[in-house]
Motif scaffolding. Structure first.
Motif, PDB file in Angstrom:
ATOM      1  N   LYS A  42      92.710 -39.829  39.234  1.00  0.00           N
ATOM      2  CA  LYS A  42      91.542 -40.346  39.944  1.00  0.00           C
ATOM      3  C   LYS A  42      91.455 -39.680  41.312  1.00  0.00           C
ATOM      4  O   LYS A  42      92.196 -40.018  42.226  1.00  0.00           O
ATOM      5  N   ASP A 264      80.686 -45.579  38.080  1.00  0.00           N
ATOM      6  CA  ASP A 264      81.501 -45.785  39.280  1.00  0.00           C
ATOM      7  C   ASP A 264      82.739 -44.890  39.339  1.00  0.00           C
ATOM      8  O   ASP A 264      83.260 -44.619  40.425  1.00  0.00           O
ATOM      9  N   THR A 265      83.235 -44.427  38.186  1.00  0.00           N
ATOM     10  CA  THR A 265      84.500 -43.674  38.177  1.00  0.00           C
ATOM     11  C   THR A 265      84.418 -42.328  37.469  1.00  0.00           C
ATOM     12  O   THR A 265      85.420 -41.622  37.401  1.00  0.00           O
ATOM     13  N   THR A 308      87.604 -38.171  36.331  1.00  0.00           N
ATOM     14  CA  THR A 308      87.749 -39.544  36.816  1.00  0.00           C
ATOM     15  C   THR A 308      87.974 -39.485  38.320  1.00  0.00           C
ATOM     16  O   THR A 308      88.855 -38.786  38.802  1.00  0.00           O
ATOM     17  N   HIS A 310      87.599 -41.556  42.353  1.00  0.00           N
ATOM     18  CA  HIS A 310      87.608 -42.811  43.121  1.00  0.00           C
ATOM     19  C   HIS A 310      86.770 -42.583  44.375  1.00  0.00           C
ATOM     20  O   HIS A 310      87.106 -41.726  45.197  1.00  0.00           O
TER      21      HIS A 310
END
Length: 313
Positions: A42, A264-265, A308, A310
């Protein structure tokens, strides 16, 4: 014999159980490693939204400052300079005293030491500024002998300051008389200016044309200062743009893409066609972006097609 057979069976049974337990432990460890890996990939990123703005593309060319009006102060007689009242770079006003001269005849009479004072005269001549300006050069100093007509100093008119813009012939189609432009000084200051005129002669060695650019406001700039001038090459109004850091490209800058948040990710790679580039933003021609789209600005370099991430608040 029967006991030996039972012993072998028992050993085989225990071996199978041991192998099963070991494989289970490895599987659990692999699952944990996979989970850890999913957590590690992430990438922290920051995002921005496309905006609708006016954007322009400029070309940058070299220019040199110059004073068009220069007044040369010359000696009005043969004699010796007694005093110099100014220094290079000093601002002067019209009528201000610049030099004091003594004619060679007056100096000769003084050296004869004649006692009859009626025959003696000072022969002092004062030279004053003929206009406001700045002293840009001084050719002679106190004690020197000068002849009638010798240049003593030069007064440059601050209000006649221009920048001579050097333009390659193939770019002259972008230079239009009376257009506004920006002069970028070496100290990072900017001056708004206007393209005043085009000189008729081209430099034979460099094959450059010279244009005269007039600053719109007074600025105490010295002569022969090297600067750059930004000329608007093309412009668009109310078009979709992104910050430069949001748009990635290959080494040859033939392909461009952005990393756009799908949720969101998850960020996905989208190829884009760009238009006008300026110092800070890039126009996006296609695909059509919405002002609500979320595009990565940091952490986007080197990400795979689907990554992925964050989002850092």
């Amino acid at each position: 014999m029967v006991n030996l057979s039972k012993l072998i069976k028992t050993l085989l049974y225990l071996s199978l159980i041991s192998m099963f337990l070991i494989s289970c432990n490895h599987k659990d460890k692999d699952d944990e490693d996979t989970k850890d890996a999913n957590i590690r990939v992430k990438t922290p990123v920051s995002i921005t939204n496309p905006t609708k703005e006016n954007i322009s593309e400029s070309i940058t060319l070299n220019a040199t400052s110059s004073f068009l009006k220069k007044n040369n102060i010359k000696s009005s007689a043969n004699g010796y300079i007694k005093t110099v009242e100014v220094v290079i770079g000093q601002e002067v006003k019209a009528g201000q005293l610049l030099f004091t001269l003594q004619t060679k005849e007056a100096a000769a009479y003084k050296n004869l030491n004649i006692k009859d004072t009626s025959l003696l005269f000072s022969g002092m001549i004062t030279l004053k500024a003929t206009t406001d300006g700045v002293i840009s050069s001084i050719a002679h100093f106190a004690g020197e002998y000068v002849q009638d007509g010798d240049q003593l100093c030069t007064i440059s008119d601050r209000n006649s300051l221009v920048f001579l813009l050097s333009v390659p012939y193939e770019l002259n189609k972008f230079i239009r008389i009376n257009d506004l432009c920006t002069i970028n000084l070496p100290d990072s200051n900017e001056i708004k200016a206007r393209i005043d005129s085009r000189l008729s002669e081209m430099d034979a060695a460099s094959q450059m044309e010279n244009y005269m650019i007039k600053p719109l406001s007074y600025s105490p700039i010295p002569e022969n200062l090297l600067a750059t001038v930004s000329i608007i090459k093309s412009k668009k109004e109310n078009t979709i743009v992104l910050p430069k850091e949001a748009v990635l490209s290959n080494e040859t800058q033939t392909n461009y893409w952005i990393m756009k948040l799908l949720n969101d990710t998850t960020a996905i790679k989208i190829l884009v066609h760009t238009g006008i580039h300026d110092k800070h933003k890039i126009e996006i021609l296609s695909p059509e972006l919405s002002q609500t789209d979320k595009v990565l600005t940091t952490g986007n370099y080197g990400l795979p097609d689907t990554a992925t991430v964050h989002v850092i608040k």
